[in-house]
Design an enzyme around this catalytic site. Structure first.
Site, PDB file in Angstrom:
ATOM      1  N   HIS A   1      30.793  24.138  42.788  1.00 28.19           N
ATOM      2  CA  HIS A   1      29.400  24.578  42.592  1.00 28.19           C
ATOM      3  C   HIS A   1      28.396  23.467  42.858  1.00 28.19           C
ATOM      4  CE1 HIS A   1      30.758  28.121  39.815  1.00 28.19           C
ATOM      5  NE2 HIS A   1      31.015  28.328  41.090  1.00 28.19           N
TER       6      HIS A   1
ATOM      7  N   THR B   1      36.510  27.673  30.573  1.00 28.30           N
ATOM      8  CA  THR B   1      35.692  28.571  31.386  1.00 28.30           C
ATOM      9  C   THR B   1      35.849  29.998  30.877  1.00 28.30           C
ATOM     10  OG1 THR B   1      35.205  29.383  33.630  1.00 28.30           O
ATOM     11  CG2 THR B   1      37.508  28.781  33.160  1.00 28.30           C
TER      12      THR B   1
HETATM   13  N1  APR Z   1      36.665  23.416  24.208  1.00 29.81           N
HETATM   14  C1  APR Z   1      37.200  24.379  24.997  1.00 29.81           C
HETATM   15  N2  APR Z   1      36.508  25.456  25.433  1.00 29.81           N
HETATM   16  C2  APR Z   1      35.213  25.541  25.059  1.00 29.81           C
HETATM   17  C3  APR Z   1      34.586  24.580  24.240  1.00 29.81           C
HETATM   18  C4  APR Z   1      35.373  23.490  23.809  1.00 29.81           C
HETATM   19  N3  APR Z   1      34.865  22.529  23.022  1.00 29.81           N
HETATM   20  N4  APR Z   1      33.299  24.970  24.039  1.00 29.81           N
HETATM   21  C5  APR Z   1      33.127  26.123  24.720  1.00 29.81           C
HETATM   22  N5  APR Z   1      34.280  26.470  25.323  1.00 29.81           N
HETATM   23  C6  APR Z   1      34.536  27.639  26.169  1.00 29.81           C
HETATM   24  C7  APR Z   1      33.810  28.890  25.731  1.00 29.81           C
HETATM   25  O1  APR Z   1      34.613  29.633  24.808  1.00 29.81           O
HETATM   26  C8  APR Z   1      33.654  29.643  27.057  1.00 29.81           C
HETATM   27  O2  APR Z   1      34.771  30.499  27.294  1.00 29.81           O
HETATM   28  O3  APR Z   1      34.045  27.336  27.460  1.00 29.81           O
HETATM   29  C9  APR Z   1      33.639  28.544  28.107  1.00 29.81           C
HETATM   30  C10 APR Z   1      32.286  28.307  28.731  1.00 29.81           C
HETATM   31  O4  APR Z   1      31.925  29.481  29.410  1.00 29.81           O
HETATM   32  P1  APR Z   1      30.547  29.550  30.231  1.00 29.81           P
HETATM   33  O5  APR Z   1      29.436  29.056  29.374  1.00 29.81           O
HETATM   34  O6  APR Z   1      30.471  30.915  30.823  1.00 29.81           O
HETATM   35  O7  APR Z   1      30.733  28.456  31.398  1.00 29.81           O
HETATM   36  P2  APR Z   1      31.590  28.574  32.719  1.00 29.81           P
HETATM   37  O8  APR Z   1      32.763  29.481  32.535  1.00 29.81           O
HETATM   38  O9  APR Z   1      31.842  27.203  33.204  1.00 29.81           O
HETATM   39  O10 APR Z   1      30.556  29.293  33.737  1.00 29.81           O
HETATM   40  C11 APR Z   1      30.998  29.463  35.057  1.00 29.81           C
HETATM   41  O11 APR Z   1      28.832  30.330  35.658  1.00 29.81           O
HETATM   42  O12 APR Z   1      26.576  30.250  35.425  1.00 29.81           O
HETATM   43  C12 APR Z   1      27.601  29.911  36.253  1.00 29.81           C
HETATM   44  O13 APR Z   1      27.582  28.150  37.816  1.00 29.81           O
HETATM   45  C13 APR Z   1      27.675  28.420  36.450  1.00 29.81           C
HETATM   46  O14 APR Z   1      29.657  27.082  36.783  1.00 29.81           O
HETATM   47  C14 APR Z   1      29.060  28.054  35.938  1.00 29.81           C
HETATM   48  C15 APR Z   1      29.821  29.371  35.975  1.00 29.81           C
END
Ligand code: APR
Length: 225
Positions: free
Chosen positions: A103, A170
């Site tokens: 990204h 994620t």
């Molecule tokens: N340890 C492990 N997991 C965690 C922690 C932690 N301390 N804190 C949060 N999480 C988990 C949450 O439960 C969630 O499932 O990380 C995940 C974060 O999810 P999102 O906020 O949706 O982020 P992400 O999956 O990286 O988003 C993907 O979406 O908006 C776009 O480009 C953006 O790269 C991003 C993509």
């Protein structure tokens, strides 16, 4: 062992960087269409530059946590392909040698006119001239919604050749990353997710390790002989 790891915002949460879809996430305080689409950038480039200036400053002030460090160590012991959806540089600063940013990166600037890339200054402003072609077409080197993620051929090849695929921190909401486990599983690759709770694509994984990444990732990485 050949391992492909995908990380998301959750791996950087304990470093103090906001995730996206939690109750205090970035998409609760900013509209995706305003700050993470080409249309939003065309409509108000100053707003978008302010959003990424804030994220660039937050990332620069953050430190890698034990999860980032464990993946850097894992790369010294196994054939590891590290793919991240994150745009921070915490994997690099933890010592990971070859991070695939699908990204883009907060530290990169891109010219929308000629495709030139260069290190982003701390603050970018609308109309900044491209250092190569001089045109005022500078933008953050971030992949926005509706745009093609970077390095996809390399990522699909890594998944096809892996023995193990792990998704860390994620939510499994955004494709193509959310489809990596299903793609790998169909090719007989063992799939594990390490997350605070079940992701939207949890059914695609053989195993799940639940808990904060700073604890689960080092424990998991050490268990791989
Ligand atoms: N340890 C492990 N997991 C965690 C922690 C932690 N301390 N804190 C949060 N999480 C988990 C949450 O439960 C969630 O499932 O990380 C995940 C974060 O999810 P999102 O906020 O949706 O982020 P992400 O999956 O990286 O988003 C993907 O979406 O908006 C776009 O480009 C953006 O790269 C991003 C993509």
């Amino acid at each position: 062992m050949r391992i492909t790891v995908l990380t998301g915002a959750g791996i950087s949460a304990e470093s103090g960087l906001a995730t996206f879809r939690a109750s205090d996430g970035l998409w609760e305080s900013h509209r995706i269409t305003d700050v993470a689409t080409p249309e939003g950038f065309a409509a108000d480039p100053a707003l978008v530059h302010r959003f990424y200036t804030m994220r660039r400053a937050n990332a620069a002030a953050a430190q890698p946590n034990a999860a980032h460090l464990a993946l850097a160590d894992l790369a010294r012991r196994h054939d590891l392909t590290l793919v991240t959806q994150n745009v921070d540089d915490l994997h690099e600063r933890a010592g990971s040698p070859d991070v695939i940013h699908m990204h883009g990166t907060l530290t990169g600037a891109l010219c929308a006119a000629c495709g030139h890339r260069w290190p982003a200054p701390p603050v970018m402003c609308p109309g900044d001239p491209c250092p190569a072609c001089g045109r005022p077409a500078t933008r953050p080197d971030i992949v926005w919604f509706g745009e093609m993620p970077y390095h996809m051929e390399r990522i699909w090849n890594a998944l096809d050749q892996s023995d193990l695929f792990a998704a860390i921190g994620t939510s499994g909401n955004v494709y193509p990353a959310a489809g990596f486990a299903q793609h790998a599983r169909r090719r007989g690759v063992e799939c594990v997710e390490l997350n605070l709770d079940a992701s939207a694509n949890a059914r695609d994984f053989h195993h799940r390790i639940t808990g904060p990444a700073s604890r689960t990732v080092p424990e998991w990485a050490v268990s791989l002989v």
